[in-house]
Design a protein around this motif. Structure first.
Motif, PDB file in Angstrom:
ATOM      1  N   GLU A 319       0.823  -1.212   0.000  1.00 32.49           N
ATOM      2  CA  GLU A 319       0.000   0.000   0.000  1.00 32.49           C
ATOM      3  C   GLU A 319       0.853   1.256   0.000  1.00 32.49           C
ATOM      4  OE1 GLU A 319      -2.829   2.376   3.190  1.00 32.49           O
ATOM      5  OE2 GLU A 319      -2.679   0.181   3.325  1.00 32.49           O
ATOM      6  N   THR A 320       1.878   1.290   0.824  1.00 34.18           N
ATOM      7  CA  THR A 320       2.676   2.504   0.993  1.00 34.18           C
ATOM      8  C   THR A 320       3.873   2.580   0.044  1.00 34.18           C
ATOM      9  OG1 THR A 320       4.027   1.453   2.712  1.00 34.18           O
ATOM     10  CG2 THR A 320       2.019   2.613   3.415  1.00 34.18           C
ATOM     11  N   LYS A 321       4.253   1.433  -0.550  1.00 36.16           N
ATOM     12  CA  LYS A 321       5.451   1.353  -1.403  1.00 36.16           C
ATOM     13  C   LYS A 321       6.718   1.728  -0.621  1.00 36.16           C
ATOM     14  CE  LYS A 321       3.414   0.153  -5.204  1.00 36.16           C
ATOM     15  NZ  LYS A 321       3.664  -1.164  -5.832  1.00 36.16           N
ATOM     16  N   ARG A 322       6.667   1.527   0.685  1.00 38.20           N
ATOM     17  CA  ARG A 322       7.816   1.848   1.518  1.00 38.20           C
ATOM     18  C   ARG A 322       9.002   0.965   1.153  1.00 38.20           C
ATOM     19  NH1 ARG A 322       5.576   1.020   5.981  1.00 38.20           N
ATOM     20  NH2 ARG A 322       4.883   3.135   6.395  1.00 38.20           N
ATOM     21  N   PHE A 323      10.164   1.565   1.041  1.00 30.69           N
ATOM     22  CA  PHE A 323      11.429   0.896   0.706  1.00 30.69           C
ATOM     23  C   PHE A 323      11.486   0.398  -0.748  1.00 30.69           C
ATOM     24  CE2 PHE A 323      10.509  -0.338   5.219  1.00 30.69           C
ATOM     25  CZ  PHE A 323      11.330   0.619   5.792  1.00 30.69           C
ATOM     26  N   CYS A 324      10.449   0.626  -1.530  1.00 31.45           N
ATOM     27  CA  CYS A 324      10.459   0.178  -2.929  1.00 31.45           C
ATOM     28  C   CYS A 324      11.093   1.264  -3.810  1.00 31.45           C
ATOM     29  CB  CYS A 324       9.045  -0.124  -3.411  1.00 31.45           C
ATOM     30  SG  CYS A 324       8.263  -1.511  -2.542  1.00 31.45           S
ATOM     31  N   VAL A 325      11.804   0.852  -4.817  1.00 33.14           N
ATOM     32  CA  VAL A 325      12.440   1.765  -5.765  1.00 33.14           C
ATOM     33  C   VAL A 325      11.912   1.441  -7.158  1.00 33.14           C
ATOM     34  CG1 VAL A 325      14.611   2.576  -6.758  1.00 33.14           C
ATOM     35  CG2 VAL A 325      14.507   1.919  -4.334  1.00 33.14           C
ATOM     36  N   ASP A 326      11.281   2.427  -7.802  1.00 34.12           N
ATOM     37  CA  ASP A 326      10.707   2.234  -9.138  1.00 34.12           C
ATOM     38  C   ASP A 326      11.500   3.021 -10.168  1.00 34.12           C
ATOM     39  OD1 ASP A 326       8.654   0.616  -8.126  1.00 34.12           O
ATOM     40  OD2 ASP A 326       7.453   2.386  -7.591  1.00 34.12           O
ATOM     41  N   MET A 327      11.364   2.571 -11.380  1.00 36.45           N
ATOM     42  CA  MET A 327      11.971   3.289 -12.512  1.00 36.45           C
ATOM     43  C   MET A 327      11.031   4.426 -12.932  1.00 36.45           C
ATOM     44  SD  MET A 327      14.891   1.806 -13.556  1.00 36.45           S
ATOM     45  CE  MET A 327      15.007   1.857 -15.345  1.00 36.45           C
ATOM     46  N   PRO A 328      11.529   5.495 -13.533  1.00 32.22           N
ATOM     47  CA  PRO A 328      12.955   5.787 -13.733  1.00 32.22           C
ATOM     48  C   PRO A 328      13.556   6.464 -12.513  1.00 32.22           C
ATOM     49  CG  PRO A 328      11.640   7.466 -14.774  1.00 32.22           C
ATOM     50  CD  PRO A 328      10.664   6.487 -14.180  1.00 32.22           C
ATOM     51  N   ASN A 329      14.856   6.318 -12.336  1.00 32.43           N
ATOM     52  CA  ASN A 329      15.576   6.997 -11.278  1.00 32.43           C
ATOM     53  C   ASN A 329      17.041   7.129 -11.690  1.00 32.43           C
ATOM     54  OD1 ASN A 329      17.083   4.517 -10.264  1.00 32.43           O
ATOM     55  ND2 ASN A 329      14.948   3.880  -9.931  1.00 32.43           N
TER      56      ASN A 329
END
Length: 378
Positions: A319-329
């Motif tokens: 739900e929170t996307k905590r600690f997740c890393v999405d593209m682009p970055n």
């Protein structure tokens, strides 16, 4: 005044069993002549051994004990003993392959120590040159008594004093947490469970972070062993405590937090006093038995509770996307925390639990023995 006038009067009441020893280039085999032995305790350090048991020996059924300082260092991590109806056998590996000129450090052999000629092996044509020794290590008790007479007390090693203080402080920390949880439960009943993290969360985070000192101890030579073992054990707990509980307020009131705090604390309330007793060389049979037995019910329950916390945390992370890393970055990479938790949970449930249980089982065998052997059927 004769030298014996200052001897400890209690020492005369201590009975030592007959011990027969033999060796190979790599191992030592000790046979303790006690029948129907019970409550066997054998504690090893790289240079010493302490033994105690109740059984039928040369002076009838009594409590027997002995201590010895080895001629050369041993591998105390692999030392084991086996209890049978007629004797106790101890298998000890030498730290370095070599033929010893004697078993004990002192030239004077204890009256209860004898050679096991049935198993005796020698190295033909070997030159057994005895290395230089430190008399203070060979005659520990006599040296301590001399210090008491000269300066009034025994000088303690600074490392030993620090380790005693550290272990006592950690024991007090976990005892403090359990007392607060107990008092709140007595006062408020089951309603207190949802407030557990509110009342003791800060204290628990502090003692868990302090445990990283146990990673530093082997690095600085304060304790033996590898720093990797305590690092992974402590980091596993802190992963659950700081990332799964602390970072998600909705987890704070879950009953599983109450249960996992109790389990973790009970384990430490036995472990730290045991370490203090070893540092002080005050053997306690009950404490040793608890140290290597209490994990049998507590470790599986702890693993289940940690697994429940991980499972309950997955929906919150999604739900929170905590600690997740999405593209682009700017790193041009991704990290899925949900997938990581699922893999971690799988490793915790299967290989992780097996490795922990098997490791503790081996330690239990080493400290408490394999138990009484079954009689052979002819």
């Amino acid at each position: 005044m004769s030298p014996m006038s200052n001897a400890n009067p209690m020492a005369a009441t201590e009975l030592s069993p007959f011990v027969y020893w033999s060796q190979t280039k790599d191992t030592l085999l000790l046979k303790v002549d006690l029948k129907d032995a019970q409550g066997v305790i054998a504690e090893f350090t790289p240079t010493t051994m302490s033994f105690g048991a109740n059984g039928h020996g040369a002076r009838g059924r009594n409590a027997y004990k002995f201590q010895m300082r080895f001629f050369q260092p041993i591998d105390d991590e692999t030392a084991t003993f086996t209890v049978t109806d007629h004797k106790i056998e101890l298998l000890i590996h030498k730290a370095e392959p070599a033929w010893w000129v004697r078993l004990v450090a002192t030239p004077q052999k204890p009256h209860w120590l004898r050679v096991d000629f049935d198993r005796w092996r020698t190295e033909d044509d070997a030159e057994l040159n005895e290395p230089a020794r430190d008399v203070r290590e060979d005659y520990v008790e006599e040296y301590n008594n001399l210090q008491k007479q000269e300066i009034g007390y025994v000088r303690e090693n600074a490392k030993k004093v620090y380790l005693i203080i550290y272990n006592l402080a950690m024991f007090v920390g976990y005892l403090h947490i359990l007392i607060i949880m107990g008092v709140l439960y007595i006062r408020d009943g089951p309603d207190s469970i949802k407030h557990t993290y509110e009342y003791v969360g800060t204290s628990f985070k502090f003692v868990q972070l302090m445990q990283y000192m146990e990673v530093m101890h082997p690095l600085f030579g304060y304790t033996k062993g590898s720093p990797l073992v305590p690092f992974f054990q402590i980091s596993g707990r802190n992963f659950v405590l700081f990332l799964m509980i602390e970072m998600e307020p909705r987890m704070h009131a879950k009953p599983v937090v109450f249960y996992v705090f109790i389990i973790w604390s009970l384990v430490e309330l036995v472990r730290y006093p045991y370490y203090v007793s070893q540092l002080l060389k005050r053997e306690n049979g009950l404490l040793t038995w608890l140290r290597y037995t209490i994990w049998i019910p507590l470790y599986p329950m702890g693993i289940v509770c940690e697994g429940v916390i991980l499972l309950r945390s997955i929906p919150y992370i999604e739900e929170t996307k905590r600690f997740c890393v999405d593209m682009p970055n700017k790193w041009n990479s991704t990290f899925d925390m949900v997938l990581f938790v699922k893999v971690y949970l799988l490793l915790l449930a299967l290989p992780g639990s097996y490795l922990v249980m098997s490791h503790m089982s081996k330690l239990r065998v080493k400290k408490l023995g394999r138990g009484r052997a079954k009689p052979k059927i002819k």
